[in-house]
Enzyme design. Structure first.
Site, PDB file in Angstrom:
ATOM      1  N   CYS A 262      44.463  36.365  40.763  1.00 48.38           N
ATOM      2  CA  CYS A 262      43.417  36.939  41.609  1.00 48.38           C
ATOM      3  C   CYS A 262      43.958  37.972  42.601  1.00 48.38           C
ATOM      4  CB  CYS A 262      42.645  35.834  42.336  1.00 48.38           C
ATOM      5  SG  CYS A 262      43.556  34.945  43.618  1.00 48.38           S
ATOM      6  N   HIS A 311      41.432  32.271  47.037  1.00 45.90           N
ATOM      7  CA  HIS A 311      40.903  33.146  45.989  1.00 45.90           C
ATOM      8  C   HIS A 311      40.358  34.423  46.603  1.00 45.90           C
ATOM      9  CE1 HIS A 311      39.614  34.114  41.966  1.00 45.90           C
ATOM     10  NE2 HIS A 311      38.411  34.427  42.419  1.00 45.90           N
ATOM     11  N   HIS A 323      36.691  40.035  39.608  1.00 46.74           N
ATOM     12  CA  HIS A 323      37.896  39.277  39.947  1.00 46.74           C
ATOM     13  C   HIS A 323      38.594  38.739  38.698  1.00 46.74           C
ATOM     14  CE1 HIS A 323      35.912  34.992  39.928  1.00 46.74           C
ATOM     15  NE2 HIS A 323      35.334  35.774  39.063  1.00 46.74           N
TER      16      HIS A 323
END
Length: 347
Positions: A262, A311, A323
């Site tokens: 991420c 995240h 993402h």
């Protein structure tokens, strides 16, 4: 003559043991017959457990990224310190040779006693004090000896700093190994669960995710004019770079150009726009101005998720994020509401 002796009767203890064993066997057989076979978890239950494991793996992945980044910085710092120490030692040797030459010259002209060379090699501070007290040093020698003292102190400090950083590096490498093992363990557990699904169930889950991703992409790209705010030049360029990586696989610890985790995706995307941001999601959460209202987000802003900031993605407009989700997935669009939104970050 035939014996009329009565047969020996079993003892009370033996009868009790045999009776108990028989009863236990009957009970076990009855329970075994009546026990319901263990039920296989449903497809949705497996997905829920796998998603949880992926989230835990990603937390460990970001810690792994942090340890890896720290290791690389320490290695560079140690290399610089060691180079400085080596050059400093050469300078110190040159200074000492100069002092020796001056002492020899004075000796030849009947000046300083050559025994002072002992002080030059062992303790310049002590030498300076004693020789000065005896008025045996010229101003030139005093200045040269002071330089030797300063260089020795500097070298001692640099060696100490290098030793501390080497210890820190060893600890960091240990932490790196632990986090890598933790990530691999979580991913292994997730794979075992996925292996319990039939081919049909796996296909159904994949199709479900593909539909959700396409819906998010349409929502982001078909956004009504004015609903979402365009990003700045840097943010817009970063978002465009990330769009070019849709479909690239998630790999923990990866930061492009063919695979990403991420924070690897977001840091790579901004690098393509000419902007350097930190490597981990936790550090990226503090890299710019925080935006707490989703309605104020602009395309290309970083979007931070979950309370521990493990995240991150890029805002895509209309409540969507672009993402790298987790292992087993690819770079894709997803609704922000599917995760716990904390805030945006404008770089």
């Amino acid at each position: 003559m035939a014996s009329h002796r009565r047969p020996k009767q079993p003892s009370r203890t033996r009868v009790t043991v045999l009776t108990t064993a028989a009863a236990a066997a009957v009970a076990f057989s009855a329970n075994a017959a009546n026990a319901a076979p263990s039920e296989k978890p449903s497809k949705d239950e497996v997905k829920s457990k796998v998603d949880k494991l992926y989230e835990e793996a990603e937390k460990a992945s970001e810690k792994y990224n942090g340890a890896k980044e720290k290791q690389e910085k320490l290695e560079k710092q140690i290399s610089t310190l060691q180079d400085n120490v080596a050059r400093g030692q050469e300078d110190l040797n040159t200074l000492r040779e100069g002092l020796g030459s001056m002492a020899s010259a004075q000796y030849r002209t009947g000046g300083i006693d050559p025994s002072v060379a002992l002080f030059l090699s062992s303790d310049p501070d002590d030498y300076l004090d004693k020789a000065s007290a005896m008025d045996q040093l010229s101003s030139q020698q005093v200045e040269a000896l002071k330089k030797v003292q300063e260089k020795q102190r500097s070298l001692a400090q640099q060696r100490k700093e290098a030793a501390e950083k080497l210890k820190d590096l060893a600890d960091t490498r240990t932490e790196l190994g632990k986090k890598k093992k933790e990530v691999q363990g979580k991913l292994g557990e997730a794979q075992k669960l996925l292996n319990t699904l039939t081919a049909k169930e796996k296909a159904a889950l994949d199709a479900q995710q593909a539909r959700a991703s396409r819906a998010s992409e349409r929502s982001a790209l078909d956004d009504n004019p004015g609903t979402s705010k365009p990003g700045s030049g840097y943010a817009g360029a970063a978002f465009a770079a990330a769009q070019g990586k849709i479909g690239s696989p998630y790999v923990y610890g990866a930061a492009g150009p063919s695979s990403f985790d991420c924070s690897g995706l977001t840091s790579w995307a901004y690098a393509q726009a000419g902007v350097s941001i930190p490597r981990t999601s936790e550090a990226q959460a503090n890299a710019g101005t925080r935006i707490y209202s989703q309605s104020d987000l602009q395309v290309g802003d970083l979007v931070i998720f979950y309370g521990d900031f493990h995240h991150v993605g890029l805002y895509a407009g209309n409540g969507q994020v672009l993402h790298a989700p987790h292992s087993g997935a690819v770079v894709r669009y997803e609704a922000i509401g599917n995760m716990t939104f904390e805030f945006g970050v404008r770089i």
